[in-house]
Design a protein around this motif. Structure first.
Motif, PDB file in Angstrom:
ATOM      1  N   SER A  27       0.718  -1.044   0.015  1.00 36.58           N
ATOM      2  CA  SER A  27      -0.086   0.025  -0.136  1.00 36.58           C
ATOM      3  C   SER A  27       0.730   1.091  -0.102  1.00 36.58           C
ATOM      4  O   SER A  27       2.041   1.144   0.519  1.00 36.58           O
ATOM      5  N   TYR A  40      -3.389   4.087  -2.550  1.00 36.41           N
ATOM      6  CA  TYR A  40      -3.555   3.043  -3.667  1.00 36.41           C
ATOM      7  C   TYR A  40      -2.614   1.687  -3.014  1.00 36.41           C
ATOM      8  O   TYR A  40      -1.894   1.570  -2.227  1.00 36.41           O
ATOM      9  N   ASP A  41      -3.111   0.624  -3.745  1.00 38.84           N
ATOM     10  CA  ASP A  41      -2.253  -0.873  -3.656  1.00 38.84           C
ATOM     11  C   ASP A  41      -1.857  -1.322  -4.682  1.00 38.84           C
ATOM     12  O   ASP A  41      -2.025  -0.897  -5.953  1.00 38.84           O
ATOM     13  N   CYS A  42      -0.816  -2.138  -4.514  1.00 42.36           N
ATOM     14  CA  CYS A  42      -0.027  -2.458  -5.893  1.00 42.36           C
ATOM     15  C   CYS A  42       0.410  -3.949  -5.537  1.00 42.36           C
ATOM     16  O   CYS A  42       0.905  -4.357  -4.269  1.00 42.36           O
ATOM     17  N   ASN A  57     -12.190   0.367  -9.306  1.00 42.30           N
ATOM     18  CA  ASN A  57     -13.574  -0.069  -8.642  1.00 42.30           C
ATOM     19  C   ASN A  57     -14.728   0.797  -8.857  1.00 42.30           C
ATOM     20  O   ASN A  57     -14.488   1.931  -9.409  1.00 42.30           O
ATOM     21  N   SER A  63      -9.830   0.344  -3.221  1.00 40.10           N
ATOM     22  CA  SER A  63      -8.818  -0.488  -3.760  1.00 40.10           C
ATOM     23  C   SER A  63      -8.896  -1.876  -3.195  1.00 40.10           C
ATOM     24  O   SER A  63      -8.519  -2.903  -3.746  1.00 40.10           O
ATOM     25  N   TRP A  66     -10.293  -5.190  -4.511  1.00 35.21           N
ATOM     26  CA  TRP A  66      -9.455  -5.922  -5.614  1.00 35.21           C
ATOM     27  C   TRP A  66      -8.640  -6.696  -4.783  1.00 35.21           C
ATOM     28  O   TRP A  66      -7.893  -7.762  -5.521  1.00 35.21           O
ATOM     29  N   TRP A  82      -2.069  -2.611 -10.084  1.00 35.74           N
ATOM     30  CA  TRP A  82      -2.210  -1.310  -9.096  1.00 35.74           C
ATOM     31  C   TRP A  82      -3.789  -1.149  -9.069  1.00 35.74           C
ATOM     32  O   TRP A  82      -4.716  -1.825  -9.870  1.00 35.74           O
ATOM     33  N   ALA A  83      -4.333  -0.573  -7.921  1.00 35.54           N
ATOM     34  CA  ALA A  83      -5.610  -0.126  -7.612  1.00 35.54           C
ATOM     35  C   ALA A  83      -5.612   1.184  -6.900  1.00 35.54           C
ATOM     36  O   ALA A  83      -4.548   1.228  -6.128  1.00 35.54           O
ATOM     37  N   MET A  84      -6.596   2.323  -7.165  1.00 33.69           N
ATOM     38  CA  MET A  84      -6.176   3.206  -6.184  1.00 33.69           C
ATOM     39  C   MET A  84      -7.923   3.571  -5.869  1.00 33.69           C
ATOM     40  O   MET A  84      -8.912   3.026  -6.252  1.00 33.69           O
ATOM     41  N   ASP A  85      -7.838   4.615  -4.651  1.00 35.89           N
ATOM     42  CA  ASP A  85      -9.200   5.030  -4.279  1.00 35.89           C
ATOM     43  C   ASP A  85      -9.348   6.457  -4.987  1.00 35.89           C
ATOM     44  O   ASP A  85      -8.539   7.211  -5.003  1.00 35.89           O
ATOM     45  N   THR A 119      -7.145   9.585 -12.656  1.00 38.22           N
ATOM     46  CA  THR A 119      -6.990   8.318 -12.916  1.00 38.22           C
ATOM     47  C   THR A 119      -5.706   8.678 -13.956  1.00 38.22           C
ATOM     48  O   THR A 119      -4.598   7.912 -14.089  1.00 38.22           O
TER      49      THR A 119
END
Length: 408
Positions: A27, A40-42, A57, A63, A66, A82-85, A119
Motif C-alpha cells: 500500500s 493505492y495498492d499494488c 473499482n 482498492s 480488488w 495497481w488499484a487506487m481510491d 486516473t
C-alpha cells in the motif's frame, strides 16, 4: 478445479490459485497536486516489460475491493497490478479534510470528470514511472463506475491504453441536480441532503442489504460490509463529498456507448449475468457498439458472461475472473483449454487437447468452484463462464432497447 467443455468433450484440470512469482500486495499514498492524499495498492515485482494493469473499482468501495485478485493476477500475467481510491472515497481525501470547509477542499468537485483526470495523472505520475523504460501504456480493468471511467480514458487518451476490460460497467454517472455546480463548500440545502443520505446509506443494515441485492451469492461478501463502513467512519469529508456527488454532472464526453465509439484498443466485456443494475442488456448494447466500430480496426473484442454472478464479478468470483483476465492479457482469444492459469509455463500449449472448432455460434464454457476464503466449509458455488456469440448479442430485444434508451 477448472472444467471446460468443447463440443461434448469434457476436460478436467487442476489449477493452482497460489501466486507463482514474488508479487506481494503493498500500500502507498500519492500526494496529488500538493493537496490531496490518494491511497493505492499494488502488487509489483521486478521492473517489467509488459504493460501494467490498473484496476478501477466501483462507487462506495476502494482498492480493497480488488484484494482477492491482485497478487494472483500479477503472478499469472507477470505484470504489475495497481488499484487506487478515487478522491472522496475509500482512503483518498484532501489534506486536512474538514467536510468541505478546509482550504484544501475549496472548489473541489467530486465528479466523474475529476476522477477521470485523477486516473490519468496516477498512471502518468505513479504507474508508468515504476514500469520499464519501453512501457508507455497500461491495461485498464474497470468495474461499475470504474468501467465507465476506464472507457472514457481509453477514448480520450488512446496513446495511454493498451487494453480495456469492462466488468458490468455502469452506462451513465452523475445526478446533475439543479441549483449548484457541485463545487465545495456548497449551499446549506445540498449539504443537509448530503449529510442525511450519506448517514442513511452507510448504516450497517443498508450496506449489507444493498450488497446482498447485487451479489448472486451473498456468502461471497466476506467482510466487505464492514470494510465499507470502516472507511466511511474514518473519513472527515464524507457528507460534503456525497452532496457533491449527487449534484455533479455526467461525464462531459457522454455515456459509456459514446466512449466505446471512440475507443481503438482491444476490449473485453466480462459481465455477471445476475446483476440487477447493469444487466446483460447493457452488455449486449456495449458489444454491438464495439463490433460496429471495430470493423476496420481488427482489434480484439470479446463478450464473456459469468453465471451465477452479480454486479462485482472480480469479488464474487475471483478465481474465474482471474482465469479469464489471465488468458486475455496473455493473448488467448477464447476460453480454450490451450492455455490455462498456472497449469504450465507461459506459452506452453496443451497439445494433447483438440483444437477449438471454428464458428461464430460456438460457445465455450469454463467452470470454477468458488469457496469463501473466510469459511472453507461453506457451500461451494459453481460459476460458469460463457463466451457470448454474436448471434446472441446482436439479437437485441425491444426490452433491451427500451432499457438502454432510458439511461442515454
Amino acid at each position: 478445479i477448472l472444467t471446460m467443455t468443447t463440443t461434448g468433450l469434457l476436460v478436467v484440470l487442476l489449477v493452482s490459485t497460489a501466486p507463482t512469482a514474488s508479487y506481494t500486495l503493498q500500500s502507498g499514498q500519492w500526494t496529488r497536486r500538493g493537496s490531496q492524499s490518494i491511497h493505492y495498492d499494488c502488487a509489483v515485482g521486478a521492473v517489467g516489460a509488459e504493460a501494467p494493469i490498473l484496476l478501477l473499482n466501483g462507487f462506495g468501495v476502494g482498492s480493497f475491493h480488488w484484494h482477492r485478485n491482485m497478487e494472483e493476477l500479477a503472478a499469472s500475467t507477470e505484470r504489475d497490478v495497481w488499484a487506487m481510491d478515487y478522491l472522496g472515497q475509500g482512503s483518498s481525501w484532501p489534506l486536512e479534510c474538514n467536510d468541505g470547509l478546509a482550504e484544501s477542499e475549496q472548489g473541489l468537485r467530486y465528479s466523474i470528470d475529476d476522477w477521470l483526470d485523477q486516473t490519468e495523472e496516477f498512471i502518468e505520475e505513479v504507474v508508468l514511472p515504476r514500469s520499464g523504460a519501453n512501457v508507455s501504456k497500461v491495461c485498464l480493468v474497470g468495474n461499475s463506475l470504474g468501467g465507465l471511467i476506464a472507457a472514457h480514458l481509453a477514448a480520450r487518451k488512446k496513446s495511454l491504453v493498451a487494453s480495456l476490460v469492462l466488468l458490468n460497467a455502469t452506462p451513465l454517472w452523475g445526478g446533475n441536480l439543479p441549483g449548484w455546480d457541485a463545487r465545495l463548500p456548497g449551499p446549506a440545502f445540498p449539504r443537509w441532503v448530503g449529510r442525511q443520505l450519506f448517514d442513511a446509506i452507510r448504516s450497517p443494515g443498508s450496506i449489507t442489504d444493498l450488497l446482498q441485492r447485487t451479489y448472486a451469492d451473498a456468502s461471497r461478501l466476506g467482510d466487505l460490509p464492514q470494510r465499507i463502513r470502516q472507511v466511511t467512519d474514518e473519513s472527515s469529508g464524507g457528507h460534503a463529498a456525497f452532496a457533491s456527488i449527487l449534484w455533479a454532472r455526467p461525464a462531459t464526453a457522454g455515456n459509456l456507448y459514446d466512449a466505446l465509439k471512440r475507443t481503438q484498443c482491444e476490449v473485453l466485456l466480462l459481465y455477471g449475468k445476475e446483476d440487477p443494475w447493469c444487466s446483460p442488456a447493457f452488455g449486449r448494447a456495449a458489444m454491438q457498439v464495439i463490433t460496429a466500430c471495430n470493423l476496420g480496426r481488427r482489434a480484439r473484442s470479446e463478450y464473456v458472461q459469468l453465471s451465477p454472478c452479480g454486479h462485482c464479478p472480480h469479488h464474487e468470483a475471483p478465481e474465474v475472473t482471474n482465469a479469464v483476465l489471465e488468458r486475455w492479457f496473455n493473448g488467448d482469444d477464447t476460453l480454450t483449454p490451450s492455455m490455462l492459469p498456472n497449469q504450465r509455463g507461459r506459452g506452453d500449449k496443451a497439445s494433447s487437447l483438440p483444437a477449438r472448432p471454428e464458428g461464430p455460434s460456438d460457445i465455450v464454457k469454463t467452470r470454477h468452484q468458488e469457496v469463501p476464503e473466510e469459511d472453507p466449509q461453506a457451500r461451494r458455488t459453481e460459476v460458469l463462464a460463457e463466451v457470448v456469440p454474436p448471434s446472441e448479442y446482436q439479437a437485441v430485444t425491444l426490452a433491451d432497447r427500451i432499457l438502454v434508451q432510458l439511461v442515454q
